[in-house]
Design an enzyme around this catalytic site. Structure first.
Site, short mmCIF file in Angstrom:
data_model
loop_
_atom_site.label_atom_id
_atom_site.label_comp_id
_atom_site.label_asym_id
_atom_site.label_seq_id
_atom_site.Cartn_x
_atom_site.Cartn_y
_atom_site.Cartn_z
N CYS A 79 38.99 36.42 23.50
CA CYS A 79 39.93 37.02 24.45
C CYS A 79 39.72 38.53 24.58
CB CYS A 79 41.37 36.77 24.00
SG CYS A 79 41.81 35.03 23.92
N ASP A 110 48.52 34.94 51.44
CA ASP A 110 49.57 34.02 51.89
C ASP A 110 50.28 33.36 50.72
OD1 ASP A 110 47.55 32.37 51.00
OD2 ASP A 110 47.32 31.26 52.88
#
Length: 222
Positions: A46, A139
Site C-alpha cells: 500500500c 455525470d
C-alpha cells in the site's frame, strides 16, 4: 460484489477523510474521479502504491481527475502514514499527500462498495480491503472498475491509460484497441456506417482485410 454496475450512479456516500468530512459527489464536483482502496495503513505494498499515486498526481490533475484513497484505519493513522508515504520518494519527503484518504475503520463503506478481500485477514481474522479502483465520470456514473487482491499492487500507468481511453471515447465515436496509448490509431465503432465514418473522420478511415471478408476492422486517427 458491489450493488452497482458500469453506468450506474456511484453512491454519494459521506465519509471522514484526512481533509475533513466529505460527500463524494460534492468533492468531485464536475471533475472525473478515481477512488482507490488499500488493505491497511503502514503496510508495504500500500505504501508503494500511494507513493506512486502521489508522485504522478499532476498527471491525474492534467486530465481533470480528482483522486481519493480509502483505507480501513482512522484519520489519525492516515495522517501519520502519509508522512511515510511521502518519504518513500526522496523528492517528496516532507510534502503533504496531494489527495485525501477516507477513514473506514468500521469497514462500513468497504462493505457497501464490495471492497473486502475474503482471503486476506487482519490479526483478528477480519477481512481486509482489496485493491479496488473505481473511475467515476463527471455525470457521477461508474465508468470503470478494477479489482486486485490485497497481495497484488496495481499499475498506475495503466490507470492513466484507461482514463485517456475513457475520456476520448466519451467524446468521439471510437473505441481503443489492445495496448492503445494516446497518439495511436483508434477503431471506428461498428454501429457507424462507412458513410457516417467518412463524414466524422476527415483524416480518413482504413480497413484491415481479414479472411472472412467482413469490413469491421476500421481504423482512424482521433
Amino acid at each position: 460484489m458491489p450493488g452497482f454496475l458500469l453506468g450506474d450512479v456511484f453512491p454519494n456516500f459521506e465519509a471522514e477523510t484526512t481533509i475533513g468530512k466529505i460527500k463524494l459527489h460534492d468533492f468531485l464536483g464536475n471533475s472525473w474521479g478515481v477512488l482507490f482502496s488499500h488493505p491497511k495503513d503502514f503496510t508495504p505494498v500500500c505504501t508503494t502504491e500511494l507513493a506512486c499515486a502521489a508522485k504522478i498526481s499532476d498527471e491525474f490533475k492534467k486530465r481533470g481527475v480528482k483522486m481519493i484513497a480509502l483505507s480501513i484505519d482512522s484519520v489519525e493513522d492516515h495522517r501519520s502514514w502519509s508522512e511515510d508515504v511521502m518519504a518513500f520518494n526522496s523528492e517528496t519527503t516532507g510534502s503533504p499527500l496531494p489527495f485525501p484518504i477516507i477513514a473506514d475503520d468500521k469497514r462500513e463503506l468497504s462493505l457497501q462498495l464490495g471492497m473486502l478481500d475474503p482471503d486476506e485477514k487482519d490479526k483478528d481474522g477480519v477481512p481486509l480491503t482489496a485493491r479496488c479502483v473505481f473511475v467515476i465520470g463527471p455525470d457521477k456514473r461508474l465508468k470503470l472498475s478494477i479489482l486486485y487482491p490485497a497481495t497484488t499492487g496495481r499499475n498506475f500507468n495503466e490507470l492513466l491509460r484507461v482514463i485517456d481511453s475513457l475520456q476520448l471515447t466519451a467524446q468521439k465515436k471510437v473505441a481503443t484497441p489492445v495496448d492503445w496509448k494516446p497518439g495511436d490509431k483508434v477503431m471506428v465503432i461498428p454501429s457507424l456506417s462507412d458513410a457516417e465514418a467518412a463524414a466524422l473522420f476527415p483524416s480518413g478511415v482504413t480497413t484491415k482485410e481479414v479472411p472472412s471478408g467482413k469490413k469491421y476492422l476500421r481504423y482512424t486517427q482521433p
